[in-house]
Design a protein around this motif. Structure first.
Motif, PDB file in Angstrom:
ATOM      1  N   ARG A   1       0.841  -1.191   0.000  1.00 33.80           N
ATOM      2  CA  ARG A   1       0.000   0.000   0.000  1.00 33.80           C
ATOM      3  C   ARG A   1       0.879   1.245   0.000  1.00 33.80           C
ATOM      4  O   ARG A   1       1.936   1.237   0.596  1.00 33.80           O
ATOM      5  N   PRO A   2       0.423   2.277  -0.693  1.00 33.51           N
ATOM      6  CA  PRO A   2      -0.709   2.316  -1.617  1.00 33.51           C
ATOM      7  C   PRO A   2      -0.219   1.953  -3.020  1.00 33.51           C
ATOM      8  O   PRO A   2       0.218   2.815  -3.773  1.00 33.51           O
ATOM      9  N   ALA A   3      -0.258   0.693  -3.335  1.00 32.19           N
ATOM     10  CA  ALA A   3       0.375   0.194  -4.555  1.00 32.19           C
ATOM     11  C   ALA A   3      -0.557   0.329  -5.755  1.00 32.19           C
ATOM     12  O   ALA A   3      -1.781   0.287  -5.616  1.00 32.19           O
ATOM     13  N   PRO A   4       0.011   0.481  -6.952  1.00 29.68           N
ATOM     14  CA  PRO A   4      -0.809   0.397  -8.159  1.00 29.68           C
ATOM     15  C   PRO A   4      -1.455  -0.982  -8.238  1.00 29.68           C
ATOM     16  O   PRO A   4      -0.898  -1.961  -7.729  1.00 29.68           O
ATOM     17  N   MET A   5      -2.624  -1.060  -8.856  1.00 27.81           N
ATOM     18  CA  MET A   5      -3.378  -2.318  -8.847  1.00 27.81           C
ATOM     19  C   MET A   5      -2.538  -3.515  -9.300  1.00 27.81           C
ATOM     20  O   MET A   5      -2.575  -4.573  -8.671  1.00 27.81           O
ATOM     21  N   PRO A   6      -1.737  -3.423 -10.378  1.00 27.33           N
ATOM     22  CA  PRO A   6      -0.930  -4.592 -10.775  1.00 27.33           C
ATOM     23  C   PRO A   6       0.176  -4.927  -9.773  1.00 27.33           C
ATOM     24  O   PRO A   6       0.809  -5.975  -9.905  1.00 27.33           O
ATOM     25  N   GLY A   7       0.422  -4.056  -8.795  1.00 24.91           N
ATOM     26  CA  GLY A   7       1.426  -4.319  -7.772  1.00 24.91           C
ATOM     27  C   GLY A   7       0.834  -4.677  -6.426  1.00 24.91           C
ATOM     28  O   GLY A   7       1.556  -4.811  -5.441  1.00 24.91           O
ATOM     29  N   LEU A   8      -0.492  -4.832  -6.395  1.00 23.58           N
ATOM     30  CA  LEU A   8      -1.167  -5.119  -5.128  1.00 23.58           C
ATOM     31  C   LEU A   8      -1.028  -6.596  -4.789  1.00 23.58           C
ATOM     32  O   LEU A   8      -1.364  -7.471  -5.587  1.00 23.58           O
ATOM     33  N   GLY A   9      -0.495  -6.878  -3.605  1.00 21.91           N
ATOM     34  CA  GLY A   9      -0.321  -8.258  -3.179  1.00 21.91           C
ATOM     35  C   GLY A   9       0.083  -8.302  -1.728  1.00 21.91           C
ATOM     36  O   GLY A   9       0.201  -7.270  -1.053  1.00 21.91           O
ATOM     37  N   PHE A  10       0.316  -9.511  -1.229  1.00 22.01           N
ATOM     38  CA  PHE A  10       0.674  -9.674   0.177  1.00 22.01           C
ATOM     39  C   PHE A  10       2.063  -9.106   0.463  1.00 22.01           C
ATOM     40  O   PHE A  10       2.968  -9.176  -0.376  1.00 22.01           O
ATOM     41  N   GLU A  11       2.208  -8.585   1.661  1.00 24.19           N
ATOM     42  CA  GLU A  11       3.534  -8.218   2.160  1.00 24.19           C
ATOM     43  C   GLU A  11       4.311  -9.500   2.447  1.00 24.19           C
ATOM     44  O   GLU A  11       3.787 -10.440   3.046  1.00 24.19           O
ATOM     45  N   VAL A  12       5.589  -9.502   2.069  1.00 21.06           N
ATOM     46  CA  VAL A  12       6.394 -10.701   2.229  1.00 21.06           C
ATOM     47  C   VAL A  12       6.762 -10.907   3.696  1.00 21.06           C
ATOM     48  O   VAL A  12       6.866  -9.943   4.469  1.00 21.06           O
ATOM     49  N   ASP A  13       6.962 -12.148   4.076  1.00 19.22           N
ATOM     50  CA  ASP A  13       7.389 -12.538   5.424  1.00 19.22           C
ATOM     51  C   ASP A  13       8.693 -11.822   5.770  1.00 19.22           C
ATOM     52  O   ASP A  13       9.708 -11.973   5.092  1.00 19.22           O
ATOM     53  N   LYS A  14       8.672 -11.040   6.849  1.00 15.06           N
ATOM     54  CA  LYS A  14       9.851 -10.254   7.229  1.00 15.06           C
ATOM     55  C   LYS A  14      10.848 -11.054   8.061  1.00 15.06           C
ATOM     56  O   LYS A  14      11.909 -10.538   8.415  1.00 15.06           O
ATOM     57  N   MET A  15      10.508 -12.322   8.368  1.00 16.64           N
ATOM     58  CA  MET A  15      11.411 -13.156   9.161  1.00 16.64           C
ATOM     59  C   MET A  15      12.065 -14.265   8.343  1.00 16.64           C
ATOM     60  O   MET A  15      12.846 -15.045   8.888  1.00 16.64           O
ATOM     61  N   ASP A  16      11.762 -14.332   7.058  1.00 17.75           N
ATOM     62  CA  ASP A  16      12.203 -15.451   6.227  1.00 17.75           C
ATOM     63  C   ASP A  16      13.002 -14.897   5.049  1.00 17.75           C
ATOM     64  O   ASP A  16      12.435 -14.310   4.124  1.00 17.75           O
ATOM     65  N   SER A  17      14.307 -15.110   5.054  1.00 17.81           N
ATOM     66  CA  SER A  17      15.148 -14.565   3.989  1.00 17.81           C
ATOM     67  C   SER A  17      14.870 -15.239   2.645  1.00 17.81           C
ATOM     68  O   SER A  17      15.011 -14.610   1.586  1.00 17.81           O
ATOM     69  N   ALA A  18      14.447 -16.511   2.644  1.00 15.13           N
ATOM     70  CA  ALA A  18      14.142 -17.190   1.383  1.00 15.13           C
ATOM     71  C   ALA A  18      12.911 -16.573   0.724  1.00 15.13           C
ATOM     72  O   ALA A  18      12.889 -16.344  -0.492  1.00 15.13           O
ATOM     73  N   ALA A  19      11.892 -16.306   1.519  1.00 19.79           N
ATOM     74  CA  ALA A  19      10.698 -15.647   0.983  1.00 19.79           C
ATOM     75  C   ALA A  19      11.032 -14.248   0.489  1.00 19.79           C
ATOM     76  O   ALA A  19      10.562 -13.816  -0.574  1.00 19.79           O
ATOM     77  N   PHE A  20      11.866 -13.554   1.247  1.00 21.94           N
ATOM     78  CA  PHE A  20      12.245 -12.192   0.856  1.00 21.94           C
ATOM     79  C   PHE A  20      13.055 -12.215  -0.427  1.00 21.94           C
ATOM     80  O   PHE A  20      12.871 -11.370  -1.315  1.00 21.94           O
ATOM     81  N   ARG A  21      13.934 -13.187  -0.560  1.00 26.06           N
ATOM     82  CA  ARG A  21      14.738 -13.292  -1.776  1.00 26.06           C
ATOM     83  C   ARG A  21      13.837 -13.533  -2.993  1.00 26.06           C
ATOM     84  O   ARG A  21      14.073 -12.970  -4.084  1.00 26.06           O
ATOM     85  N   ALA A  22      12.802 -14.361  -2.815  1.00 23.93           N
ATOM     86  CA  ALA A  22      11.878 -14.605  -3.921  1.00 23.93           C
ATOM     87  C   ALA A  22      11.195 -13.302  -4.334  1.00 23.93           C
ATOM     88  O   ALA A  22      11.005 -13.027  -5.524  1.00 23.93           O
ATOM     89  N   HIS A  23      10.817 -12.484  -3.359  1.00 26.48           N
ATOM     90  CA  HIS A  23      10.237 -11.166  -3.677  1.00 26.48           C
ATOM     91  C   HIS A  23      11.233 -10.291  -4.426  1.00 26.48           C
ATOM     92  O   HIS A  23      10.890  -9.674  -5.444  1.00 26.48           O
ATOM     93  N   LEU A  24      12.458 -10.234  -3.938  1.00 26.52           N
ATOM     94  CA  LEU A  24      13.468  -9.389  -4.573  1.00 26.52           C
ATOM     95  C   LEU A  24      13.727  -9.846  -6.010  1.00 26.52           C
ATOM     96  O   LEU A  24      13.911  -9.015  -6.915  1.00 26.52           O
ATOM     97  N   ASP A  25      13.738 -11.153  -6.245  1.00 29.05           N
ATOM     98  CA  ASP A  25      13.942 -11.652  -7.596  1.00 29.05           C
ATOM     99  C   ASP A  25      12.837 -11.177  -8.536  1.00 29.05           C
ATOM    100  O   ASP A  25      13.086 -10.857  -9.709  1.00 29.05           O
ATOM    101  N   HIS A  26      11.603 -11.105  -8.016  1.00 28.13           N
ATOM    102  CA  HIS A  26      10.478 -10.695  -8.854  1.00 28.13           C
ATOM    103  C   HIS A  26      10.492  -9.196  -9.140  1.00 28.13           C
ATOM    104  O   HIS A  26      10.011  -8.774 -10.205  1.00 28.13           O
ATOM    105  N   TYR A  27      11.012  -8.407  -8.207  1.00 25.81           N
ATOM    106  CA  TYR A  27      10.911  -6.953  -8.374  1.00 25.81           C
ATOM    107  C   TYR A  27      12.271  -6.324  -8.677  1.00 25.81           C
ATOM    108  O   TYR A  27      12.588  -6.013  -9.818  1.00 25.81           O
ATOM    109  N   VAL A  28      13.111  -6.159  -7.641  1.00 26.80           N
ATOM    110  CA  VAL A  28      14.405  -5.512  -7.838  1.00 26.80           C
ATOM    111  C   VAL A  28      15.246  -6.308  -8.825  1.00 26.80           C
ATOM    112  O   VAL A  28      15.882  -5.742  -9.726  1.00 26.80           O
ATOM    113  N   GLY A  29      15.256  -7.618  -8.673  1.00 26.07           N
ATOM    114  CA  GLY A  29      16.062  -8.459  -9.561  1.00 26.07           C
ATOM    115  C   GLY A  29      15.644  -8.329 -11.018  1.00 26.07           C
ATOM    116  O   GLY A  29      16.491  -8.277 -11.928  1.00 26.07           O
TER     117      GLY A  29
END
Length: 956
Positions: A231-259
């Motif tokens: 929030r407040p994300a554009p509709m195509p970017g609206l989704g769940f916040e990634v687990d802040k305690m799990d580096s593997a989940a966070f890495r998957a998010h980073l690969d999809h966006y920053v990566g």
């Protein structure tokens, strides 16, 4: 702005920034305040536009800072699967009567907690995923407790919810632990009575159990998504916040966006001056989580005991007794913090560095961690301050970020600056923002990130153009005064650069309590009583977390950090609890020579090694605070240092001793205030290899003449004026005892200077000192009629107007009355007296709201604040002087005037059809914007050059 992208607009945006002196941008995409555009977030076309913007920034030498996810609240997106999202441990319960016989039981699936921002933030698809995701964790049974007491504030203590500290009323800066008597043993579950039924649970929620005789409560614990979305994300970017305690989940998010973006643009080259340079975590606005897939194992490893028998505490039950339960909750929050710091913030920092990027963090608001510890991970810690009168009080975040930077030796400490709401609506401009900007400088901020510059994707004729609804000060190329803003930015750049040199000088170090969440709140008495812009007093201070303190040592009776930050006295919070590890560190510091102000703690906050931890703590306490406290305040020698304690050290309910108490301790040590003088002034002090630098500013609209005492001497002080870049030696300087120097100084309205004490061979050799306290005298008034040329494209008069100096808004001519933009004034004059052989200035008198001055064809720059003067010594002639002045006012008057005509703009969240069809606009309105809160009867703003315009010089 939500898919409204234009490469042409991006180039114009960035080139306007370069021309105006802006060197960095934070790139975020949001869906606030505008209809949705046609370029979907993260589509191939979108990525192509992003790559284009980065290349343009490289060409122009502008640094790009990329947020860690769509929107600004955190990091996530539609690619985050429910099992990768932020999680809660939730529970259902049933009660049965046991008789030793086998019973077939059906345990209901635990329901998720309501999302903090409500279910309305979820799309139907996300709501379905939120409701459907579930993983069983454990089933525990225990004897039922009739009329049991519940743990107070359990949903905050167990990290289900954390409201924004900046904006929600009543949010605690920290969680305190009550006395053990709150819930007695007989009203609590006893861990030895808990039976683990987890292996009996079937997939459908049923289990068979031979329940012993008696009444039993059976709890089914499971993992649920916490409902936090980008929030407040554009509709195509609206989704769940990634687990802040799990580096593997966070890495998957980073690969999809920053990566994905790094693949598009390539990993930035370190030597490249502009382009992508930093990743960014914005203010923590995604709430709390208290669970992740490996939480139990991580807890065991970090705390040394199994948390499973204590799971009922999550639901408000006491286990053992109230004291045991509160200690477990303290350990729970500490473990959650450690996992977030390691697997989210530190992980992103390493990811950034691996890709030749830095990391900035705004570590505050709904943060379930210690703000200080989260922010300390950043390469560039960031704060936030709202425009005074247009939003929330976030002074706490400025105190935190500057402390983090000082302790950690970060040369740059940034702030999301001048953010606004409450219909700020183009009312602000550099002059009225100077005092708050100087306040931020004095507090320790040395990089401003203005909130906000909206990408202007519309045609240049459609101004003021796109806004983020009612949010943010309008800091973009469509401002009326944007062509004149470079002079203001040059002032900001000079101050920022100088205040990034060396390190800050401070005498007092306040230690925050242990635990999480934790907001640093110094004693109010250490600040002036201006709630919106409180200034530090003559003894500067910083805050420090216990984790940061572990890196400190003692040198020459001062607490010193590896960064070089050094403090004369360490002040501990008024708390009865402390871990043995922190107490041991305090013991070492005192024995090595530190002065510590504190009363003794009595017990540990943790369940780790309980009760042996309390015994260990008491042994350390006895060594440091040996003997009862019998006096209001007394100093006790301990090793090479001293402990200051006493019965009246802390006022009732206060976290720290008052400023007066600490001041007396410092004076007793022979340390006087670093700065003293008029209450109208504020300051900060930095020391570098070649200079001691004091920034001093007048925080009033009045002229101030005073004598200031600086805790510095031994060199000829200099005055550096950040408004024009001039430097000069100061006269009438007198040195005093205690390493003090007194200097008489005068300040115009809201004026600021750097007072600089050179070291060794630095300084201005061979210059003649000059007095600061001098008076102006008028050489001549510039009188007569002026020629005024308006911009007819902005609705101004089509012909040049000849007039005296008047307020445009008082004109009977509507095209002048409602005009917003730049007007060129022209005047020809002779000098009636022989010009003096000393500096001569052109004084503009009153200007609404900014001006650029040309004399005889020479550009003399912009004037935007007091003193409204430019030097004309080398350009003025005795005869035939041509004076041209460009004056800009605000958008307010034209926005009011346009409300007389039909609205042809955005309606029902949609762009007007003429705009979508690319057709000419058929409207009497001059302005076009996505947000206009004005009506036709609102008060117009004073506008124009009002004077009197004079030639002035200084009295000898």
């Amino acid at each position: 702005m939500d898919g409204n992208l234009s490469k042409e607009g991006m180039t114009k945006d960035l080139e306007s920034m370069k021309q105006a002196g802006i060197g960095s941008v934070v790139f975020l995409e949001v869906n606030v305040g505008v209809p949705r555009g046609h370029i979907d977030f993260l589509s191939e076309t979108w990525q192509d536009h992003f790559a284009y913007a980065v290349k343009e920034a490289e060409r122009l030498g502008i640094e790009v800072i990329l947020g860690s996810g769509p929107g600004w609240a955190g990091s996530g997106g539609p690619w985050v699967k429910p099992e990768q999202s932020m999680q809660h441990l939730v529970a259902s319960r049933v009660t049965i009567k046991g008789d030793g016989r086998m019973q077939h039981l059906q345990l209901p699936k635990p329901q998720p907690k309501k999302p903090f921002f409500g279910e309305g933030a979820l799309t139907p698809e996300l709501r379905e995923k939120w409701l459907n995701y579930y993983q069983d964790v454990a089933v525990l049974a225990f004897p039922s407790i009739p009329n049991r007491d519940s743990i107070a504030d359990i949903e905050e203590k167990a990290l289900y919810y954390r409201a924004p500290y900046s904006s929600a009323p009543g949010v605690k800066p920290r969680l305190t632990m009550p006395d053990s008597s709150v819930i007695p043993k007989q009203m609590a579950i006893q861990s030895k009575q808990i039976i683990d039924l987890s292996d009996k649970l079937q997939q459908d929620g049923s289990l068979d159990w031979e329940a012993p005789a008696g009444n039993w409560t059976i709890m089914r614990f499971g993992c649920r998504n916490n409902g936090a979305v980008t929030r407040p994300a554009p509709m195509p970017g609206l989704g769940f916040e990634v687990d802040k305690m799990d580096s593997a989940a966070f890495r998957a998010h980073l690969d999809h966006y920053v990566g994905a973006l790094l693949k598009k643009i390539g990993v930035p080259k370190p030597e490249q001056q502009g382009g992508l340079k930093r990743l960014h975590i914005d203010s923590w606005e995604m709430g709390a989580q208290n669970w992740t897939a490996n939480f139990r194992a991580a807890f065991k490893k970090r705390r040394g005991y199994d948390p499973q028998p204590y799971y009922p505490i999550y639901a408000g039950y006491a286990v053992g007794d109230g004291e045991t339960s509160e200690r477990f909750l303290w350990d729970l929050r500490l473990t959650a913090q450690e996992l977030i710091l390691a697997n989210h913030a530190q992980y992103l920092k390493q990811y950034s560095h691996d890709n030749n990027l830095k990391l900035s963090i705004e570590p505050y608001d709904m943060n379930p961690n210690s703000d200080m510890d989260l922010g300390a991970i950043a390469d560039v810690p960031m704060a936030e301050f709202w425009s005074k009168g247009y939003g929330f009080n976030t002074v706490f975040s400025v105190l935190e970020a500057t402390s983090i930077a000082h302790i950690g030796g970060k040369q740059r400490v940034a702030a999301e600056a001048f953010t606004a709401q409450n219909n700020e609506a183009w009312k602000q401009y550099p002059e009225v923002m100077k005092n708050q900007g100087d306040w931020a400088f004095a507090m320790g901020i040395n990089q401003f990130m203005y909130h906000t510059f909206q990408h202007q994707a519309l045609a240049d004729s459609l101004r003021p153009g796109m806004t983020m609804g009612p949010y943010g000060v309008h800091w973009d190329r469509n401002q009326t005064w944007w062509p004149l803003v470079e002079g203001y930015h040059r002032y900001i750049a000079r101050c920022s650069y100088i205040l990034q040199q060396g390190r800050t000088v401070a005498d007092i170090l306040y230690l925050t309590p242990e635990g999480a969440p934790q907001v640093f709140t110094p004693p109010a008495s250490a600040l002036s009583d201006d709630e919106g812009l409180p200034d530090k007093k003559g003894y500067n201070f910083d805050g420090c977390s216990p984790l940061q303190l572990m890196g400190a040592r003692v040198k020459d009776h001062r607490v010193v950090f590896p960064s070089g930050a050094t403090y004369a006295v360490l002040v501990l919070p008024n708390t009865t609890r402390m871990t043995p590890a922190l107490a041991d560190k305090i013991r070492t510091l005192v024995q090595d020579g530190a002065t510590v102000v504190a009363n003794p703690p009595h017990q540990s906050p943790s369940l780790v090694h309980y009760p042996n931890g309390d015994t260990e703590l008491k042994a350390i306490v006895k060594e440091i605070w040996d003997g009862p406290m019998g006096k209001p305040v007394e100093n006790k020698p301990v090793g090479k240092g001293e402990i200051v304690s006493g019965t009246s050290l802390y006022a009732k309910g206060e976290l720290y001793p008052s400023y007066d108490v600490v001041q007396a301790i410092l004076e007793k040590k022979g340390i006087v205030e670093d700065f003293s003088g008029s209450d109208a002034l504020r300051y900060t002090h930095r020391t570098a290899a070649d200079y001691d630098i004091y920034f001093v500013s007048n925080k009033t609209e009045h002229h101030v003449t005073t004598t200031i005492t600086f805790r510095n001497k031994g060199s000829q002080p200099e005055l550096w004026d950040p408004l024009n870049g001039q430097r000069r030696l100061l006269a009438d300087v007198s040195e005093q005892e205690h390493q003090l120097t007194k200097i008489p100084l005068q300040f115009e309205s809201y004026q600021s200077y750097f007072i600089v004490f050179p070291k060794q061979n630095s300084g201005m050799k061979g210059e003649k000192p000059s007095r600061n306290n001098v008076s102006l005298k008028t050489v001549q008034d510039v009188q007569g009629l002026w020629k005024l040329t308006f911009d007819s494209r902005l609705g101004g008069p089509k012909k040049t107007i000849t007039s005296n100096l008047i307020d445009w808004s008082k004109s009977s001519n509507d095209s002048m009355k409602y005009y917003s933009g730049i007007v060129r004034y022209e005047q020809h004059f002779d000098v009636q007296e022989i010009l003096p052989k000393q500096p001569v200035y052109l004084d503009l008198g009153q200007v609404k709201n900014m001006a650029k001055v040309y004399v005889n064809g020479k550009d003399l720059g912009t004037v935007w604040t007091a003193p409204w003067r430019v030097e004309v010594t080398d350009v003025l002639k005795q005869q035939d002087n041509v004076l041209k002045i460009e004056v800009a006012n605000l958008w307010v008057n034209r926005l009011i005037g346009d409300q007389q005509y039909p609205d042809d703009g955005v309606k029902d969240g949609k762009w007007p059809q003429w705009l979508l069809d690319g057709k000419p606009r058929n409207s009497q309105r001059v302005t076009f914007t996505t947000f206009n809160p004005y009506n036709k009867n609102d008060t117009l703003r004073t506008s124009g050059l009002l004077g009197p315009v004079r030639i002035v010089t200084y009295e000898k």
